[in-house]
Design an enzyme around this catalytic site. Structure first.
Site, PDB file in Angstrom:
ATOM      1  N   HIS A  54      46.719  31.061  50.794  1.00 40.24           N
ATOM      2  CA  HIS A  54      47.341  31.668  51.974  1.00 40.24           C
ATOM      3  C   HIS A  54      46.716  31.000  53.186  1.00 40.24           C
ATOM      4  CE1 HIS A  54      47.333  34.967  48.994  1.00 40.24           C
ATOM      5  NE2 HIS A  54      48.468  35.322  49.538  1.00 40.24           N
ATOM      6  N   ASP A  57      43.280  32.205  53.722  1.00 37.79           N
ATOM      7  CA  ASP A  57      42.245  31.905  52.713  1.00 37.79           C
ATOM      8  C   ASP A  57      41.478  30.668  53.165  1.00 37.79           C
ATOM      9  OD1 ASP A  57      43.454  33.835  51.108  1.00 37.79           O
ATOM     10  OD2 ASP A  57      44.508  32.366  49.859  1.00 37.79           O
ATOM     11  N   MET A  88      51.304  24.534  46.096  1.00 40.38           N
ATOM     12  CA  MET A  88      51.961  25.717  46.685  1.00 40.38           C
ATOM     13  C   MET A  88      51.105  26.277  47.818  1.00 40.38           C
ATOM     14  SD  MET A  88      51.534  29.299  46.549  1.00 40.38           S
ATOM     15  CE  MET A  88      51.346  30.297  45.068  1.00 40.38           C
ATOM     16  N   GLU A 181      58.494  36.363  45.577  1.00 38.74           N
ATOM     17  CA  GLU A 181      57.699  37.025  44.530  1.00 38.74           C
ATOM     18  C   GLU A 181      57.881  38.532  44.593  1.00 38.74           C
ATOM     19  OE1 GLU A 181      53.580  35.893  44.463  1.00 38.74           O
ATOM     20  OE2 GLU A 181      53.030  37.632  43.264  1.00 38.74           O
ATOM     21  N   ASP A 245      53.521  33.141  38.407  1.00 42.03           N
ATOM     22  CA  ASP A 245      52.174  33.696  38.542  1.00 42.03           C
ATOM     23  C   ASP A 245      51.783  34.332  37.215  1.00 42.03           C
ATOM     24  OD1 ASP A 245      51.976  32.882  41.147  1.00 42.03           O
ATOM     25  OD2 ASP A 245      51.815  34.899  42.011  1.00 42.03           O
ATOM     26  N   ASP A 255      47.440  47.804  39.948  1.00 45.76           N
ATOM     27  CA  ASP A 255      47.597  46.341  39.928  1.00 45.76           C
ATOM     28  C   ASP A 255      46.320  45.705  39.366  1.00 45.76           C
ATOM     29  OD1 ASP A 255      48.277  43.742  40.473  1.00 45.76           O
ATOM     30  OD2 ASP A 255      48.077  43.927  42.643  1.00 45.76           O
ATOM     31  N   ASP A 257      45.814  42.540  37.610  1.00 43.00           N
ATOM     32  CA  ASP A 257      45.557  41.100  37.789  1.00 43.00           C
ATOM     33  C   ASP A 257      44.513  40.553  36.816  1.00 43.00           C
ATOM     34  OD1 ASP A 257      47.428  40.700  39.794  1.00 43.00           O
ATOM     35  OD2 ASP A 257      46.000  40.930  41.429  1.00 43.00           O
ATOM     36  N   ASP A 287      47.398  33.811  38.865  1.00 44.92           N
ATOM     37  CA  ASP A 287      47.157  34.727  39.978  1.00 44.92           C
ATOM     38  C   ASP A 287      46.424  35.931  39.428  1.00 44.92           C
ATOM     39  OD1 ASP A 287      47.067  36.046  42.305  1.00 44.92           O
ATOM     40  OD2 ASP A 287      49.205  36.507  42.431  1.00 44.92           O
TER      41      ASP A 287
HETATM   42  C1  GLT Z   1      48.200  38.985  46.397  1.00 46.37           C
HETATM   43  C2  GLT Z   1      49.266  39.435  45.448  1.00 46.37           C
HETATM   44  C3  GLT Z   1      49.773  38.319  44.645  1.00 46.37           C
HETATM   45  C4  GLT Z   1      50.509  37.311  45.453  1.00 46.37           C
HETATM   46  C5  GLT Z   1      49.663  36.586  46.385  1.00 46.37           C
HETATM   47  C6  GLT Z   1      50.532  35.690  47.229  1.00 46.37           C
HETATM   48  S1  GLT Z   1      48.606  37.576  47.282  1.00 46.37           S
HETATM   49  O1  GLT Z   1      47.017  38.716  45.694  1.00 46.37           O
HETATM   50  O2  GLT Z   1      48.729  40.468  44.616  1.00 46.37           O
HETATM   51  O3  GLT Z   1      50.563  38.763  43.589  1.00 46.37           O
HETATM   52  O4  GLT Z   1      51.004  36.315  44.567  1.00 46.37           O
HETATM   53  O5  GLT Z   1      50.770  36.189  48.485  1.00 46.37           O
HETATM   54 MN    MN Z   2      51.176  36.880  42.599  1.00 46.68          MN
HETATM   55 MN    MN Z   3      49.599  40.636  41.635  1.00 44.40          MN
END
Ligand code: GLT
Ligand code: MN
Ligand code: MN
Length: 387
Positions: A54, A57, A88, A181, A245, A255, A257, A287
């Site tokens: 970003h 970042d 990207m 996204e 992602d 969330d 991740d 991601d």
């Molecule tokens: C953030 C989000 C992600 C997105 C990123 C891109 S930022 O961490 O949870 O899923 O891909 O803006």
């Molecule tokens: Mn993402």
């Molecule tokens: Mn995410």
């Protein structure tokens, strides 16, 4: 077989992923902040192909033009030293308090204008460093109370912003495509255009739909309780899989991740099998975040874990394709004597006449065996290393 990542595998990470310091809504960071240059070096050591970011970042939101230039110079030097590329880039339209009510869909026109200006500057930064895909994740584009916004106004505002930005990119002659996204919720209670399917529908309403595709994320479709591979297949079928992602996420949770393939490996297997079988050639972008408990040695394990799991699943997919028992079951299940080929060229009065003349024996049709239990067990045993 080696499962070490190499640039040719096109594995990428965001600065925000490996640079995540373990902050969460309930607690402060558990790891120190590393600089973008340190993060680039760490990724390069692990055989990663590229790094994404970003705007903020890389360049703090309040940086002066001189600071920006110095940061970009150092970053570019790190890219040159390591061979990492920037496939990207994206805009942070969610962290600053100004975006509390959204960016492109905020009720305040001044906020919408600022979001547009910030995105144009971030596009410039991304293009300067080589990005050819530009992601839009609208984390704040939503509501807590639907008294606050009319979803039709929001759709128009979001469409107007994307149309403006597509026209800007075209006017500059940049080689840049947009990847939207979707995410159903978090940080807003409800985020607009919550799934891959909704984004695909929305893209058809834009001025330049050919410039705009999808950046689906495993965790986001899982949060909505959906089959991610099916969503990716729909995006692929529409020619819209511009980016992806990869991470992991249990259904019904916050969330998460997580490291790719770490909690729903069977879904990850089908996903990798799909991407490899259709010949997806874009970045395999992770991601994801390391656990809050990790130190930076463990963050490196997290990076290796994402890429190794992808490569292990890719090898498993090849074995699946070569497994004679699995393949003979599939041939039996799909066997076709060509009796209905006359239907595959579409409607014709002759086809209807022929169809009307058919006598279908439903009971006999039901007797055709579909040994999916056997097929699934073989798949599981293959995944678990028992065949
Ligand atoms: C953030 C989000 C992600 C997105 C990123 C891109 S930022 O961490 O949870 O899923 O891909 O803006
Ligand atoms: Mn993402
Ligand atoms: Mn995410």
């Amino acid at each position: 077989m080696s499962y070490d990542a190499k640039p040719e595998h096109k594995f990428t990470f965001g600065l925000w992923t490996v640079g995540n310091t373990g902050r969460d809504p309930f607690g402060s960071p558990t790891r120190e902040t590393l600089t973008p240059v340190q993060l680039v070096r760490m990724l390069a050591e692990q055989g990663v192909y590229g790094v994404n970011f970003h705007d903020n970042d890389l360049v703090p939101i309040d940086a002066s033009p001189a600071e920006r230039d110095r940061i970009v110079t150092d970053f570019r030097q790190a890219l040159n030293d390591t061979g990492l590329v920037v496939p990207m880039a994206t805009t942070n339209l969610f962290s600053d308090p100004v975006f509390k009510d959204g960016a492109f869909t905020a009720n305040d026109p001044k906020v919408r204008a600022y979001a547009l200006q910030k995105t144009i500057r971030a596009i410039e930064l991304g293009v300067e460093l080589g990005a050819t895909v530009y992601v839009f994740w609208g984390g704040r584009e939503g509501t807590e109370t639907d008294s606050s916004k009319n979803p039709l106004d929001s759709a128009k505002r979001f469409r107007d912003a994307l149309n403006f930005l597509c026209a800007y990119v075209k006017a500059q002659g940049y080689d840049l495509r947009f990847a939207l996204e979707p995410k159903p919720n978090e940080p807003r209670s409800d985020i607009y255009l919550p799934t891959v399917g909704s984004m695909l529908g929305f893209i058809t309403t834009l001025d330049h739909p050919e410039m705009v595709g999808l950046n689906p994320e495993v965790a986001h479709e899982h949060m909505a309780g959906l089959n991610f591979m099916h969503a990716v297949a729909q995006a692929w079928d529409a020619g819209k899989l511009f980016h992806i992602d990869l991470n992991d996420q249990l259904f019904g949770r916050y969330d998460q991740d997580f490291r790719f393939g770490s909690v729903m490996p069977k879904q990850a297997f089908y996903l990798v099998r799909f991407l490899e079988s259709v010949g997806y050639s874009g970045s395999r972008h992770f991601d994801a975040h390391a656990y809050r408990t990790a130190d930076y040695d463990d963050v490196k394990e997290f990076v290796r874990g994402c890429t190794r799991t992808y490569l292990i699943l890719k090898e498993k997919a090849e074995r699946f394709n070569q497994d004679s028992e699995i393949q003979s079951l599939l041939s039996e299940i799909q066997a076709d004597q060509g009796d209905y080929a006359y239907l595959s060229s579409g409607y014709s009065p002759e086809a209807v006449n022929r169809l009307n003349a058919e006598a279908f024996d439903r009971a006999a049709m039901n007797r055709r065996r579909l040994p999916y239990e056997r097929l699934d067990q073989l798949t599981i045993e293959l995944m678990l290393g028992a065949r």
